[in-house]
Design a protein around this motif. Structure first.
Motif, mmCIF file in Angstrom:
data_model
loop_
_atom_site.group_PDB
_atom_site.id
_atom_site.type_symbol
_atom_site.label_atom_id
_atom_site.label_comp_id
_atom_site.label_asym_id
_atom_site.label_seq_id
_atom_site.Cartn_x
_atom_site.Cartn_y
_atom_site.Cartn_z
ATOM 1 N N CYS A 102 0.851 -1.191 0.000
ATOM 2 C CA CYS A 102 0.000 0.000 0.000
ATOM 3 C C CYS A 102 0.888 1.242 0.000
ATOM 4 N N CYS A 115 0.566 3.803 1.578
ATOM 5 C CA CYS A 115 0.650 4.381 2.926
ATOM 6 C C CYS A 115 1.505 3.507 3.839
ATOM 7 N N ARG A 116 2.445 2.770 3.237
ATOM 8 C CA ARG A 116 3.208 1.783 3.989
ATOM 9 C C ARG A 116 4.250 2.402 4.914
ATOM 10 N N CYS A 176 0.865 1.211 7.025
ATOM 11 C CA CYS A 176 -0.041 0.164 6.555
ATOM 12 C C CYS A 176 0.769 -1.055 6.112
ATOM 13 N N LYS A 177 0.369 -2.249 6.518
ATOM 14 C CA LYS A 177 1.123 -3.469 6.239
ATOM 15 C C LYS A 177 0.497 -4.330 5.156
ATOM 16 N N GLU A 217 -2.623 -9.250 9.262
ATOM 17 C CA GLU A 217 -2.398 -7.819 9.143
ATOM 18 C C GLU A 217 -1.919 -7.426 7.748
ATOM 19 N N HIS A 218 -1.374 -8.386 6.977
ATOM 20 C CA HIS A 218 -0.931 -8.082 5.630
ATOM 21 C C HIS A 218 -2.076 -8.103 4.612
ATOM 22 N N LYS A 266 -5.138 -6.433 5.282
ATOM 23 C CA LYS A 266 -6.085 -5.369 5.579
ATOM 24 C C LYS A 266 -5.337 -4.058 5.744
ATOM 25 N N HIS A 267 -6.107 -2.952 5.781
ATOM 26 C CA HIS A 267 -5.540 -1.606 5.889
ATOM 27 C C HIS A 267 -5.863 -1.023 7.258
ATOM 28 N N ASN A 268 -5.000 -0.137 7.705
ATOM 29 C CA ASN A 268 -5.198 0.532 8.995
ATOM 30 C C ASN A 268 -5.542 2.006 8.822
ATOM 31 N N HIS A 269 -6.097 2.368 7.665
ATOM 32 C CA HIS A 269 -6.384 3.771 7.367
ATOM 33 C C HIS A 269 -7.631 3.846 6.504
ATOM 34 N N GLU A 270 -8.159 5.063 6.366
ATOM 35 C CA GLU A 270 -9.306 5.281 5.500
ATOM 36 C C GLU A 270 -8.891 5.144 4.039
#
Length: 269
Positions: free
Chosen positions: A52, A54-55, A78-79, A101-102, A104-108
């Protein structure tokens, strides 16, 4: 979980085809992928990892040496990760996904396309329109409106337009510095000009006038005005406009002058 969206039953004929499909799939779901790293294998093959955009881990910025203080980083650590690998028999490329965790995203996700390089920018047709309208002296706001109406899929912004117009300007310089470019334009347009240089050979005075303007001045030489309103530029050389007046009280431009030192200019008749 977004990893299941990248499960593909068929092999891809080439690495570029696999990456293009992965990036297009990511865009449809509201995020962007970039090629982040690769791992060479002993048999000569390479596994490429797309992450991503946003990594980059989120960390406080050091503003002590920053040039632009009003900018922010988009990285939030983001992972999300997928792998593009070539089969051992080299018959094609596959995309492998990871869970946890690899996957899915942790941000909008992306809401507006503007400002993202992969999904916004000027196409060749848009660039041609910018070039034509710039040559016609069209205002920047009008060019942006025309781009948004004719090429809405490009998601153009005024920054895209400014960047491309600056690229056109640099192309037309053809390696010339600003002073050389001014003299080049003056000669190409048939202006009458005069220059003065200092001890180092740098231009310190420049005057130029169009032949038509000089003909008007020969006809009505009675009133001449000079305006040095434009005092600010990177070279600290005031720009003086020399203006004439016709018997009908209509102004016409006689010429321009760039001066190394500001002069106290008065007008009279």
């Amino acid at each position: 979980m977004y990893a299941p969206h990248f499960l593909h039953s068929d092999d891809f004929p080439s690495f570029d085809a696999a990456v293009t499909w992965a990036k297009e799939t990511a865009i449809r779901h509201g995020f962007l992928l970039v090629i982040a790293s690769y791992a060479p294998q002993r048999d000569g093959r390479c596994d490429y990892y797309l992450r991503c955009d946003c990594r980059v881990p989120k960390s406080p910025r050091d503003f002590s040496g920053a040039v632009r203080l009003n900018t922010k980083r988009k990285g939030v650590g983001c992972k999300f990760l997928i792998k593009v690998a070539e089969r051992k028999d080299r018959s094609g490329f596959i995309i492998a996904v990871k869970a946890g965790e690899h996957g899915k995203h942790n941000h909008e996700l992306v809401v507006y396309s503007e400002g993202h390089r992969q999904i916004s920018g000027l196409s060749p047709e848009s660039k041609q329109l910018v070039r034509e309208m710039s040559d016609a002296q069209t205002k920047a706001a009008q060019i942006v409106v025309a781009l948004q109406q004719k090429f809405p899929a490009d998601n153009p912004t005024v920054r895209h337009e400014y960047n491309y117009r600056d690229k056109i300007r640099r192309e037309r310089l053809d390696g010339r510095n600003p002073a050389q470019q001014v003299l080049h334009e003056v000669v190409q347009c048939g202006y009458v000009y005069w220059t003065a240089t200092d001890m180092d050979g740098c231009i310190c005075q420049l005057f130029c006038a169009h032949p038509t303007s000089l003909q008007l001045f020969r006809t009505w030489p009675y009133v001449v005005g000079m305006d040095s309103t434009y005092k600010t530029n990177r070279y600290n050389m005031p720009l003086v406009e020399i203006i004439g007046v016709t018997p009908c009280n209509n102004n016409f431009l006689i010429g321009y002058a760039l001066l190394q030192n500001h002069l106290r200019v008065t007008s009279g008749c």
